[in-house]
Design a protein around this motif. Structure first.
Motif, short mmCIF file in Angstrom:
data_model
loop_
_atom_site.label_atom_id
_atom_site.label_comp_id
_atom_site.label_asym_id
_atom_site.label_seq_id
_atom_site.Cartn_x
_atom_site.Cartn_y
_atom_site.Cartn_z
N PRO A 27 0.53 -1.18 -0.28
CA PRO A 27 0.00 0.01 -0.08
C PRO A 27 0.84 0.98 0.25
CG PRO A 27 -0.18 -1.13 1.80
CD PRO A 27 0.30 -2.22 0.79
N VAL A 31 0.68 4.17 -3.09
CA VAL A 31 -0.05 5.98 -2.83
C VAL A 31 1.13 6.23 -3.30
CG1 VAL A 31 -0.74 7.26 -0.44
CG2 VAL A 31 -2.05 4.63 -0.94
N THR A 32 1.93 5.61 -2.74
CA THR A 32 3.81 7.00 -3.17
C THR A 32 3.57 7.31 -3.99
OG1 THR A 32 4.82 6.19 -0.95
CG2 THR A 32 6.02 6.90 -2.94
N GLN A 34 1.51 7.47 -6.39
CA GLN A 34 0.50 8.19 -6.96
C GLN A 34 1.00 10.01 -6.53
OE1 GLN A 34 -1.29 7.97 -9.54
NE2 GLN A 34 -0.65 5.51 -10.09
N ILE A 61 -5.03 4.66 -8.77
CA ILE A 61 -4.45 3.56 -7.76
C ILE A 61 -5.26 2.51 -8.38
CG2 ILE A 61 -4.55 2.62 -6.04
CD1 ILE A 61 -4.06 5.68 -4.62
N LEU A 122 -3.97 0.50 2.58
CA LEU A 122 -4.00 1.24 1.39
C LEU A 122 -5.50 1.97 1.05
CD1 LEU A 122 -3.72 1.70 -2.00
CD2 LEU A 122 -5.24 -0.31 -2.29
N PHE A 125 -3.80 5.20 3.77
CA PHE A 125 -3.13 5.81 3.05
C PHE A 125 -3.27 6.46 2.36
CE2 PHE A 125 0.07 2.15 4.26
CZ PHE A 125 0.22 2.77 5.76
N THR A 126 -4.13 6.32 1.40
CA THR A 126 -5.04 6.48 -0.20
C THR A 126 -5.44 8.36 0.47
OG1 THR A 126 -4.91 4.84 -1.33
CG2 THR A 126 -6.55 6.28 -1.88
N LEU A 129 -3.14 10.50 1.67
CA LEU A 129 -2.98 11.55 0.66
C LEU A 129 -3.31 12.49 0.37
CD1 LEU A 129 -0.34 11.38 -1.45
CD2 LEU A 129 -1.32 9.59 -2.90
#
Length: 238
Positions: A27, A31-32, A34, A61, A122, A125-126, A129
């Motif tokens: 994850p 995320v990194t 994107q 993602i 996931l 973290f999304t 972000l």
């Protein structure tokens, strides 16, 4: 109770085996990637997804989620099985007062739990972000959880297959090769039949009626689990 004891033992065995590193790596990596994409092209992203920035982030993602899942199912299954293979401990393990079914189901349950944690991280973290990029609240909770768990449930057939192969073969080259091939080929098989299980993880998040793929994934996964359990119960161990 036997299943719980086996599961507890398996959790102890995976310490310092790199599995928890993979749980967070997938994850964080998606995320990194994107984050860099949105950060470097934010003006373009703003023009393209201005009316729905959350949707744009989730869509970008989602494209990589099935591939990451197939790799995750492959690597986690292989690492879990390889603990016993490397230690040559199958005979000692199966000589304990624990049924073979409990041993096998504990390892499947371990894989399910570990991958579920990764699939939960996931969307978390999304969301982080999106907030970091200044997206407006409220958070699209349903869409975030759908991105994390719908492909995962649809990918259960591959998880059951990978665990079966990983436990069956001492040399992990075959199961790992199959898993990597599935991950690489998955974006190119969507034009084939919707009945192809390899497509279900993608269709579960891209189709307007994902229920069939979710039910199909879980049902076929459990069916394959039962077949592999029967094989494991009758298989000679080294």
């Amino acid at each position: 109770m036997m299943l719980l004891r086996s599961l507890h033992a398996d959790f102890l065995k995976i310490r310092r085996k790199g599995i928890w590193f993979l749980v967070f790596l997938a994850p964080i990596g998606l995320v990194t990637m994107q984050g860099l994409n949105f950060g470097l092209r934010f003006d373009y992203i703003l023009r393209r997804y201005g009316d729905d920035l959350w949707g744009g982030l989730i869509e970008n993602i989602e494209f990589f989620v099935p591939m990451a899942l197939f790799l995750g199912c492959t690597l986690i299954s292989s690492l879990v099985a390889n603990i016993e293979h490397q230690m040559s401990s199958w005979k000692q393990l199966l000589a304990l007062p624990v049924s073979r079914s409990s041993v096998f189901l504990a390892k499947f349950t371990l894989c399910v739990i570990v991958l579920s944690i990764s699939c939960l991280l996931l969307p978390v973290f999304t969301a982080g972000l999106g907030l970091l990029l200044g997206f407006q609240t409220p958070l699209p909770i349903r869409e975030l959880l759908t991105m994390g768990f719908y492909p995962y449930l649809a990918a259960w057939p591959l998880l059951a297959l990978q665990l079966w192969l990983s436990l069956t073969f001492r040399n992990q080259a075959l199961p790992v090769s199959i898993g990597i091939a599935a991950a690489i080929l998955s974006p190119f098989t969507l034009d084939l039949s919707v009945w192809l299980p390899l497509n279900w993880a993608t269709l579960a998040i891209s189709d307007n009626s994902p229920l069939a793929y979710l039910l199909g994934g879980v049902s076929l996964g459990l069916f394959m689990l039962m077949i592999s359990l029967l094989h494991f119960n009758r298989k000679d161990v080294d």
